[in-house]
Design a protein around this motif. Structure first.
Motif, PDB file in Angstrom:
ATOM      1  N   GLY A 233       2.086   9.275  -4.259  1.00 51.72           N
ATOM      2  CA  GLY A 233       0.801   9.602  -3.669  1.00 51.72           C
ATOM      3  C   GLY A 233       0.313  10.995  -3.987  1.00 51.72           C
ATOM      4  O   GLY A 233      -0.862  11.320  -3.795  1.00 51.72           O
TER       5      GLY A 233
ATOM      6  N   ASP B 294      -0.403   8.229   6.785  1.00 52.60           N
ATOM      7  CA  ASP B 294      -0.458   8.719   5.410  1.00 52.60           C
ATOM      8  C   ASP B 294       0.926   8.785   4.783  1.00 52.60           C
ATOM      9  O   ASP B 294       1.073   8.675   3.560  1.00 52.60           O
ATOM     10  CB  ASP B 294      -1.094  10.103   5.358  1.00 52.60           C
TER      11      ASP B 294
ATOM     12  N   THR C 239      -2.650   4.577  -3.162  1.00 50.84           N
ATOM     13  CA  THR C 239      -2.612   4.876  -1.728  1.00 50.84           C
ATOM     14  C   THR C 239      -3.859   4.394  -0.998  1.00 50.84           C
ATOM     15  O   THR C 239      -3.883   4.380   0.236  1.00 50.84           O
ATOM     16  CB  THR C 239      -2.484   6.397  -1.504  1.00 50.84           C
TER      17      THR C 239
ATOM     18  N   LYS D 107      -6.524   5.152  -6.534  1.00 47.41           N
ATOM     19  CA  LYS D 107      -5.152   5.540  -6.251  1.00 47.41           C
ATOM     20  C   LYS D 107      -4.440   4.396  -5.526  1.00 47.41           C
ATOM     21  O   LYS D 107      -5.052   3.669  -4.737  1.00 47.41           O
ATOM     22  CB  LYS D 107      -5.123   6.812  -5.394  1.00 47.41           C
TER      23      LYS D 107
ATOM     24  N   SER E  22       6.597   5.005  -3.819  1.00 49.65           N
ATOM     25  CA  SER E  22       6.458   3.674  -3.232  1.00 49.65           C
ATOM     26  C   SER E  22       6.822   2.708  -4.350  1.00 49.65           C
ATOM     27  O   SER E  22       6.204   2.745  -5.427  1.00 49.65           O
ATOM     28  CB  SER E  22       5.023   3.427  -2.760  1.00 49.65           C
TER      29      SER E  22
ATOM     30  N   THR F 193       4.696   3.861   3.561  1.00 48.76           N
ATOM     31  CA  THR F 193       4.460   2.791   2.598  1.00 48.76           C
ATOM     32  C   THR F 193       4.482   1.473   3.360  1.00 48.76           C
ATOM     33  O   THR F 193       5.404   1.219   4.147  1.00 48.76           O
ATOM     34  CB  THR F 193       5.536   2.771   1.507  1.00 48.76           C
TER      35      THR F 193
ATOM     36  N   LYS G 214       0.867  -1.178   0.000  1.00 49.77           N
ATOM     37  CA  LYS G 214       0.000   0.000   0.000  1.00 49.77           C
ATOM     38  C   LYS G 214       0.901   1.225   0.000  1.00 49.77           C
ATOM     39  O   LYS G 214       1.764   1.379   0.861  1.00 49.77           O
ATOM     40  CB  LYS G 214      -0.909   0.015   1.227  1.00 49.77           C
ATOM     41  N   ALA G 215       0.706   2.122  -0.958  1.00 47.38           N
ATOM     42  CA  ALA G 215       1.597   3.270  -1.155  1.00 47.38           C
ATOM     43  C   ALA G 215       1.329   4.381  -0.149  1.00 47.38           C
ATOM     44  O   ALA G 215       0.216   4.531   0.373  1.00 47.38           O
ATOM     45  CB  ALA G 215       1.433   3.805  -2.571  1.00 47.38           C
ATOM     46  N   ASN G 216       2.356   5.182   0.098  1.00 45.40           N
ATOM     47  CA  ASN G 216       2.186   6.370   0.940  1.00 45.40           C
ATOM     48  C   ASN G 216       1.513   7.486   0.133  1.00 45.40           C
ATOM     49  O   ASN G 216       1.476   7.449  -1.093  1.00 45.40           O
ATOM     50  CB  ASN G 216       3.528   6.818   1.526  1.00 45.40           C
ATOM     51  N   LYS G 217       0.991   8.498   0.844  1.00 45.56           N
ATOM     52  CA  LYS G 217       0.199   9.553   0.209  1.00 45.56           C
ATOM     53  C   LYS G 217       0.996  10.822  -0.075  1.00 45.56           C
ATOM     54  O   LYS G 217       0.411  11.854  -0.397  1.00 45.56           O
ATOM     55  CB  LYS G 217      -1.009   9.886   1.085  1.00 45.56           C
TER      56      LYS G 217
END
Length: 290
Positions: free
Chosen positions: A164, A275, A211, A209, A136, A278, A128-131
């Motif tokens: 993100g 937020d 994120t 997204k 990521s 990652t 799960k990617a960071n915002k």
């Protein structure tokens, strides 16, 4: 009674249980590309469930192996933790700017790389990617220090690279928010070697997204000239690299800054710690056994 959102079926849930039990890579029904009679075998030195309390530094290197990051993003070992079954790499603003190798660093990211390298196999992670405006990523690259002659070149296999937040007005950059962005790179060709350089890749929409939720990003590095990409267990693209991909590569999970996506005016770190992180639920590498 348990109600599942997003139309998750019991069949898909059971498939996930099998995959997470490490009996094979994560594929949806009918998508496993292995030949009849073959089996997937887990490569433990390049796989991790991240269920412990800290990074296994016998398996993973966390300081960059000589690469300190792309300014203004510095790799910071303290930004890397293991908690709640995830490898976590947090982004932040450094307490004060740091000058290294003639460049100024203002933000912190992180680097996790496998000591072990290999060639053909299936590589996957649930991420799960960071915002933030920082990346990521999940990819592979060879170590040129291990090679001689014409093999002293760079081959890179990007499985997923995303951000993100996009801070540039370049239209193509918007695809970095909600796609699986994959590439094969051939570069740094030694003088006198008849080897092609170039980048050939593929994209696949996430429908949201990167994120927003975890996704399973996978690649079957099948041979020197066959690379097959999978998103959430489904095949979506086959790529032939510009030059032979036959050199062992090492896994990379990296959060960094990009030249094309500069630091926003507010510094880009206004979100919560969650937020700005990652999350890698697991990473698994498989080799095909006939």
């Amino acid at each position: 009674m348990i109600h599942y959102k997003n139309g998750i079926t019991i069949a898909f849930l059971m498939l996930g249980i099998v995959a997470y039990g490490q009996k094979g890579p994560f594929f949806t029904a009918g998508e496993d590309p292995k030949p009849s009679g073959a089996k997937w075998k887990l490569v433990k030195g390049m796989s991790d469930e991240f269920n412990g309390k800290k990074v296994d530094e016998k398996k993973w290197q966390i300081s960059g192996q000589g690469w300190i990051g792309r300014a203004p993003g510095l790799f910071v070992a303290d930004n890397i933790t293991v908690a709640d079954g995830n490898l976590e790499i947090i982004t932040n603003t450094l307490d004060k700017p740091v000058v290294k190798q003639g460049k100024t660093y203002t933000h912190g990211g992180g680097y996790v790389g496998s000591y072990q390298g290999k060639t053909y196999g299936y590589y996957e992670c649930r991420m799960k990617a960071n915002k933030t405006f920082m990346s990521s990523t999940f990819w592979l690259i060879n170590d040129r220090r291990e090679a001689d002659g014409c093999e002293k070149r760079t081959t890179e296999l990007d499985i997923q690279e995303c951000v993100g937040e996009v801070t540039t007005d370049q239209e193509w950059a918007q695809l970095m928010l909600n796609n699986m962005n994959s590439n094969t790179h051939s570069r740094d060709i030694p003088e006198g070697c008849d080897i092609a350089s170039g980048t050939i890749g593929a994209k696949q929409p996430l429908q949201e997204k990167a994120t927003e939720d975890y996704h399973v990003y996978g690649v079957w590095w099948k041979s020197k000239d066959e690379v097959l990409y999978f998103l959430d267990g489904k095949f979506h693209a086959k790529v032939k690299p510009a030059a032979d991909f036959n050199i062992p590569m090492h896994l990379r999970m990296v959060v960094e800054t990009y030249d094309w996506n500069p630091v926003p005016a507010d510094g880009g770190m206004t979100g919560t710690a969650k937020d700005r992180t990652t999350y890698y639920d697991w990473v698994r590498t498989w080799e095909l056994k006939e």
